[in-house]
Design a protein around this motif. Sequence first.
Motif, PDB file in Angstrom:
ATOM      1  N   ARG A 139      25.329  20.219  18.960  1.00 44.65           N
ATOM      2  CA  ARG A 139      24.649  21.451  19.393  1.00 44.65           C
ATOM      3  C   ARG A 139      25.288  22.671  18.733  1.00 44.65           C
ATOM      4  NH1 ARG A 139      25.603  20.667  25.623  1.00 44.65           N
ATOM      5  NH2 ARG A 139      27.615  20.089  24.690  1.00 44.65           N
ATOM      6  N   VAL A 140      26.608  22.695  18.660  1.00 43.75           N
ATOM      7  CA  VAL A 140      27.305  23.802  18.000  1.00 43.75           C
ATOM      8  C   VAL A 140      27.082  23.740  16.500  1.00 43.75           C
ATOM      9  CG1 VAL A 140      29.558  24.870  17.586  1.00 43.75           C
ATOM     10  CG2 VAL A 140      29.025  23.918  19.851  1.00 43.75           C
ATOM     11  N   LEU A 141      27.207  22.537  15.947  1.00 44.62           N
ATOM     12  CA  LEU A 141      27.076  22.370  14.498  1.00 44.62           C
ATOM     13  C   LEU A 141      25.681  22.694  13.988  1.00 44.62           C
ATOM     14  CD1 LEU A 141      29.098  19.059  14.089  1.00 44.62           C
ATOM     15  CD2 LEU A 141      29.781  21.323  13.260  1.00 44.62           C
ATOM     16  N   SER A 142      24.680  22.628  14.872  1.00 46.91           N
ATOM     17  CA  SER A 142      23.318  22.948  14.422  1.00 46.91           C
ATOM     18  C   SER A 142      23.216  24.400  13.972  1.00 46.91           C
ATOM     19  CB  SER A 142      22.303  22.652  15.527  1.00 46.91           C
ATOM     20  OG  SER A 142      22.498  23.514  16.633  1.00 46.91           O
ATOM     21  N   TRP A 143      24.174  25.237  14.408  1.00 47.36           N
ATOM     22  CA  TRP A 143      24.171  26.648  14.005  1.00 47.36           C
ATOM     23  C   TRP A 143      25.406  27.032  13.203  1.00 47.36           C
ATOM     24  CZ3 TRP A 143      19.622  28.564  14.387  1.00 47.36           C
ATOM     25  CH2 TRP A 143      18.765  28.163  15.409  1.00 47.36           C
ATOM     26  N   PHE A 144      26.492  26.312  13.348  1.00 47.17           N
ATOM     27  CA  PHE A 144      27.751  26.688  12.708  1.00 47.17           C
ATOM     28  C   PHE A 144      28.319  25.475  11.987  1.00 47.17           C
ATOM     29  CE2 PHE A 144      32.205  27.795  12.297  1.00 47.17           C
ATOM     30  CZ  PHE A 144      32.200  29.162  12.108  1.00 47.17           C
ATOM     31  N   GLY A 145      28.169  25.467  10.676  1.00 45.00           N
ATOM     32  CA  GLY A 145      28.759  24.395   9.882  1.00 45.00           C
ATOM     33  C   GLY A 145      27.799  23.305   9.463  1.00 45.00           C
ATOM     34  N   GLY A 146      26.946  22.846  10.390  1.00 48.82           N
ATOM     35  CA  GLY A 146      25.986  21.798  10.078  1.00 48.82           C
ATOM     36  C   GLY A 146      26.350  20.473  10.722  1.00 48.82           C
ATOM     37  N   ARG A 147      25.336  19.779  11.245  1.00 44.55           N
ATOM     38  CA  ARG A 147      25.562  18.500  11.919  1.00 44.55           C
ATOM     39  C   ARG A 147      26.014  17.410  10.964  1.00 44.55           C
ATOM     40  NH1 ARG A 147      19.936  19.203  15.044  1.00 44.55           N
ATOM     41  NH2 ARG A 147      19.587  20.183  13.020  1.00 44.55           N
ATOM     42  N   ASP A 148      25.854  17.650   9.661  1.00 41.16           N
ATOM     43  CA  ASP A 148      26.321  16.686   8.668  1.00 41.16           C
ATOM     44  C   ASP A 148      27.783  16.910   8.298  1.00 41.16           C
ATOM     45  OD1 ASP A 148      25.733  19.138   7.519  1.00 41.16           O
ATOM     46  OD2 ASP A 148      25.014  18.296   5.633  1.00 41.16           O
ATOM     47  N   ARG A 149      28.442  17.900   8.928  1.00 39.68           N
ATOM     48  CA  ARG A 149      29.836  18.197   8.600  1.00 39.68           C
ATOM     49  C   ARG A 149      30.699  18.380   9.854  1.00 39.68           C
ATOM     50  NH1 ARG A 149      30.090  22.975   4.381  1.00 39.68           N
ATOM     51  NH2 ARG A 149      28.593  23.917   5.806  1.00 39.68           N
ATOM     52  N   PRO A 150      30.723  17.357  10.729  1.00 36.70           N
ATOM     53  CA  PRO A 150      31.605  17.477  11.893  1.00 36.70           C
ATOM     54  C   PRO A 150      33.064  17.492  11.439  1.00 36.70           C
ATOM     55  CG  PRO A 150      30.782  15.239  11.692  1.00 36.70           C
ATOM     56  CD  PRO A 150      30.037  16.052  10.667  1.00 36.70           C
ATOM     57  N   MET A 151      33.902  18.160  12.210  1.00 37.50           N
ATOM     58  CA  MET A 151      35.310  18.301  11.854  1.00 37.50           C
ATOM     59  C   MET A 151      36.185  17.562  12.864  1.00 37.50           C
ATOM     60  SD  MET A 151      35.590  22.236  10.491  1.00 37.50           S
ATOM     61  CE  MET A 151      37.109  21.892   9.593  1.00 37.50           C
ATOM     62  N   SER A 152      37.070  16.739  12.344  1.00 35.06           N
ATOM     63  CA  SER A 152      38.025  16.018  13.179  1.00 35.06           C
ATOM     64  C   SER A 152      39.240  16.902  13.442  1.00 35.06           C
ATOM     65  CB  SER A 152      38.470  14.739  12.468  1.00 35.06           C
ATOM     66  OG  SER A 152      39.241  15.077  11.316  1.00 35.06           O
ATOM     67  N   LEU A 153      40.129  16.422  14.299  1.00 32.68           N
ATOM     68  CA  LEU A 153      41.367  17.158  14.550  1.00 32.68           C
ATOM     69  C   LEU A 153      42.174  17.310  13.270  1.00 32.68           C
ATOM     70  CD1 LEU A 153      43.353  18.522  16.461  1.00 32.68           C
ATOM     71  CD2 LEU A 153      44.227  16.252  17.066  1.00 32.68           C
ATOM     72  N   LEU A 154      42.146  16.280  12.426  1.00 33.95           N
ATOM     73  CA  LEU A 154      42.848  16.352  11.135  1.00 33.95           C
ATOM     74  C   LEU A 154      42.241  17.444  10.251  1.00 33.95           C
ATOM     75  CD1 LEU A 154      45.169  14.365  10.569  1.00 33.95           C
ATOM     76  CD2 LEU A 154      43.669  13.222   8.927  1.00 33.95           C
ATOM     77  N   ASP A 155      40.913  17.513  10.217  1.00 33.67           N
ATOM     78  CA  ASP A 155      40.220  18.546   9.433  1.00 33.67           C
ATOM     79  C   ASP A 155      40.568  19.945   9.936  1.00 33.67           C
ATOM     80  OD1 ASP A 155      38.830  16.554   7.973  1.00 33.67           O
ATOM     81  OD2 ASP A 155      37.200  16.533   9.450  1.00 33.67           O
ATOM     82  N   ILE A 156      40.538  20.111  11.247  1.00 31.99           N
ATOM     83  CA  ILE A 156      40.843  21.407  11.842  1.00 31.99           C
ATOM     84  C   ILE A 156      42.270  21.819  11.509  1.00 31.99           C
ATOM     85  CG2 ILE A 156      41.190  22.633  14.038  1.00 31.99           C
ATOM     86  CD1 ILE A 156      38.247  22.280  13.431  1.00 31.99           C
ATOM     87  N   THR A 157      43.198  20.886  11.644  1.00 30.57           N
ATOM     88  CA  THR A 157      44.602  21.194  11.360  1.00 30.57           C
ATOM     89  C   THR A 157      44.786  21.629   9.913  1.00 30.57           C
ATOM     90  OG1 THR A 157      45.311  19.610  13.051  1.00 30.57           O
ATOM     91  CG2 THR A 157      46.953  20.264  11.413  1.00 30.57           C
ATOM     92  N   ALA A 158      44.135  20.912   9.002  1.00 25.38           N
ATOM     93  CA  ALA A 158      44.262  21.245   7.578  1.00 25.38           C
ATOM     94  C   ALA A 158      43.654  22.611   7.262  1.00 25.38           C
ATOM     95  CB  ALA A 158      43.595  20.159   6.734  1.00 25.38           C
ATOM     96  N   LYS A 159      42.548  22.944   7.898  1.00 25.50           N
ATOM     97  CA  LYS A 159      41.869  24.208   7.587  1.00 25.50           C
ATOM     98  C   LYS A 159      42.561  25.413   8.212  1.00 25.50           C
ATOM     99  CE  LYS A 159      37.417  26.608   7.878  1.00 25.50           C
ATOM    100  NZ  LYS A 159      35.961  26.470   8.105  1.00 25.50           N
ATOM    101  N   TYR A 160      42.982  25.281   9.467  1.00 28.23           N
ATOM    102  CA  TYR A 160      43.433  26.461  10.200  1.00 28.23           C
ATOM    103  C   TYR A 160      44.947  26.673  10.184  1.00 28.23           C
ATOM    104  CZ  TYR A 160      38.649  27.007  11.712  1.00 28.23           C
ATOM    105  OH  TYR A 160      37.294  27.206  11.720  1.00 28.23           O
ATOM    106  N   THR A 161      45.735  25.672   9.860  1.00 28.05           N
ATOM    107  CA  THR A 161      47.191  25.875   9.801  1.00 28.05           C
ATOM    108  C   THR A 161      47.566  26.960   8.792  1.00 28.05           C
ATOM    109  OG1 THR A 161      47.710  23.652  10.603  1.00 28.05           O
ATOM    110  CG2 THR A 161      49.413  24.776   9.328  1.00 28.05           C
ATOM    111  N   PRO A 162      47.012  26.966   7.564  1.00 31.02           N
ATOM    112  CA  PRO A 162      47.351  28.052   6.626  1.00 31.02           C
ATOM    113  C   PRO A 162      46.916  29.426   7.120  1.00 31.02           C
ATOM    114  CG  PRO A 162      46.357  26.191   5.467  1.00 31.02           C
ATOM    115  CD  PRO A 162      46.147  25.954   6.930  1.00 31.02           C
ATOM    116  N   ARG A 163      45.847  29.494   7.876  1.00 32.55           N
ATOM    117  CA  ARG A 163      45.398  30.781   8.413  1.00 32.55           C
ATOM    118  C   ARG A 163      46.373  31.285   9.476  1.00 32.55           C
ATOM    119  NH1 ARG A 163      38.778  30.468   8.569  1.00 32.55           N
ATOM    120  NH2 ARG A 163      38.550  29.427   6.563  1.00 32.55           N
TER     121      ARG A 163
END
Length: 199
Positions: free
Chosen positions: A33-57
């Motif tokens: 439901r969230v991905l349908s507007w933010f990011g896309g349902r074809d690109r769910p993010m795992s905890l590993l993905d989130i950690t890799a993306k947001y740790t540098p930020r």
Amino acid sequence: MTGVDVLVDGDLTVRPMVDDDFATMAGWLSDPRVLSWFGGRDRPMSLLDITAKYTPRLAGTVPVHCLIAEYHGMPVGYLQYYRWRDFTADAAALRLSTLDNPYGMDLFIGRPELWGAGLGSRMLRLVLDHLFGTLGARRVALSAMSHNYRAQRAYQKVGFRRVRLVPDAEVHEGVARDEWLMVADRNSYTHRDAADATP
């Protein structure tokens, strides 16, 4: 970069994101439901993905400020802001001048049952107060997919106006989507106190 303190509007709080929020973000960004507007349902993010993306930020090596909104003490949404001059290629693509200290924003509410409750506008006002009042921004820009009318209404409620339709701005679920570039400035922005005083 200049950080943000905790921002409060009654039962709504916006605070800096910490790594303890990664699991919550992974839950939000794997919800179709969230991905349908933010990011896309074809690109769910795992905890590993989130950690890799947001740790540098969070470490400050990527110049994006990440924030979590809490409603009655419960995390409900994500916001981020950045100076356009730190992303000159993106600014050029959107034909935004970097001479007047513009900022960019992105946000979503991660709890679909709270969509339409006015939280998006309240979250925006808290952060806009910080950008205009503390950081001296003259203009703040964000974008919304052309068919995301709910988001556009929330943005317009605090003074954003549609300034340019950008064709094929984002590939979303395999389809190139048009997006509205929307801008608020000090003259169009509806401050929280002014909005509260409106009958």
